[in-house]
Design an enzyme around this catalytic site. Structure first.
Site, PDB file in Angstrom:
ATOM      1  CG  HIS A 246      16.672  -1.669  32.334  1.00 31.32           C
ATOM      2  ND1 HIS A 246      15.467  -1.938  32.936  1.00 31.32           N
ATOM      3  CD2 HIS A 246      17.602  -1.806  33.298  1.00 31.32           C
ATOM      4  CE1 HIS A 246      15.672  -2.208  34.210  1.00 31.32           C
ATOM      5  NE2 HIS A 246      16.963  -2.146  34.453  1.00 31.32           N
TER       6      HIS A 246
ATOM      7  CD  GLU B 194      16.680  -5.238  32.386  1.00 25.22           C
ATOM      8  OE1 GLU B 194      17.837  -4.878  32.100  1.00 25.22           O
ATOM      9  OE2 GLU B 194      16.298  -5.377  33.559  1.00 25.22           O
TER      10      GLU B 194
END
Ligand code: BG6
Length: 312
Positions: free
Chosen positions: A173, A276
């Protein structure tokens, strides 16, 4: 004789002179500082979380909030949280924390290497324990390898060490450091379909580059494409490449969501964007007992010293 500290033990087992050093970071949590001829990086052993990657002479490619909380059991806002074994809210139980538990666990150090080309790698591991079993019943073996050179490489290896199959979703992320959200466009996702988290995950189609004029929270699906984050203010392109990942999540919370998050400054949405590397949304991974899946992110910058910054 005094008992050696955890940091002393890590330095004696895995430290590499002038290249890899362990110390206590914010919140007294252990971190590794990695230095090569090309870049420096910081990796938190807590959460298996890369906090910084700075090519020499440049700005950090990663962004961490001024309001980030460094405390066991809490997620760190910024850097590269490891999202595993579920992305977003838990699929069936809303009482479970969002984005799984890997980003709230202490990882262990497994290996360090200085290779012939001068790159430094550190490998961390996470396996099931009482607290993971309380929220996810399976045995698992996660390995996170971080390699620092001209490029930052982050590889997440998932092995099913249980005796039944399991399914999971995951993401690296990554929060990128940008000069200003209005200066940034992302290429690489043109014509991709995405699930819009701001529209009940309904499917839409991207046309042209991704630009930011409001909150964006999208899972681009069936895409293995590299993304380029063009940042005219920092006069650079951040190049994000990946393998073993079929989704790319793009997120910027914009004004109101930034205000709602206690570990995120009100105006910090201007300084970051998340791109991400993921298997999320419709991309659910299934592993048979003994099977392994690998997801890899590589990041580097291309500098453009002659670019002119626009007014925003
Ligand atoms: C993104 C999600 O991946 O993570 C967003 O798409 C979410 O919906 C964001 O707000 C941050 O999540 P968290 O749990 O770290 O606040």
């Amino acid at each position: 004789m005094s008992v050696p500290s955890i940091i002393d033990v890590l330095n004696s087992q895995f430290g590499i002179n002038g290249r890899l050093h362990f110390e206590l970071g914010e919140g007294e949590l252990p971190i590794a500082r990695m230095t090569t001829d090309e870049a420096t990086a910081v990796l938190s052993i807590y959460a298996g979380h890369v906090l910084s990657f700075v090519p020499h002479g440049s700005e950090d490619l990663l962004w961490v909030s001024q309001e980030a909380v460094y405390q066991s059991g809490k997620a760190i806002r910024g850097g590269i949280p490891v999202i595993w074994p579920w992305f977003g809210p838990h699929p069936t139980d809303s009482t479970k924390s969002s984005h799984g538990f890997a980003r709230r666990q202490m990882w262990s150090v497994k290996a360090s290497i200085l290779d012939e080309s001068g790159q430094v790698s550190l490998t961390l591991g996470l396996t099931e324990n009482e607290s993971t079993k309380a929220v996810w019943s399976h045995d698992f073996d996660l390995e996170l390898s971080v390699t620092v050179g001209h490029v930052l490489t982050v590889q997440l290896k998932t092995t099913n060490s249980d005796d039944v199959p399991f399914a999971y979703t995951a993401a690296l992320h990554t929060y990128y450091n940008i000069s200003h959200i209005s200066n940034v466009v992302i290429s690489g996702l043109e014509n991709s379909a995405y699930l819009d988290n701001l529209d009940s995950l309904s499917q839409h189609q991207q046309t042209g580059f991704v630009r930011f004029e409001e909150e964006v929270d999208r899972i681009y699906i069936d895409t293995t494409a590299p993304c380029h984050i063009e940042d005219i203010g920092h006069k650079r392109t951040i190049v994000v490449e990946k393998s073993g990942s079929r989704s790319t999540v793009v997120w910027n919370p914009w004004i109101e969501k930034a205000q709602r998050m206690s570990d995120f400054g009100d105006s910090e949405y201007q300084e970051m964007v998340c791109v991400e590397t993921a298997n999320a949304g419709n991309e659910i991974m299934t592993l048979e007992p003994g099977e392994t899946a690998v997801m890899t992110l590589t990041v580097h910058e291309n500098r453009h010293p002659d670019l002119q910054e626009e007014e925003h």
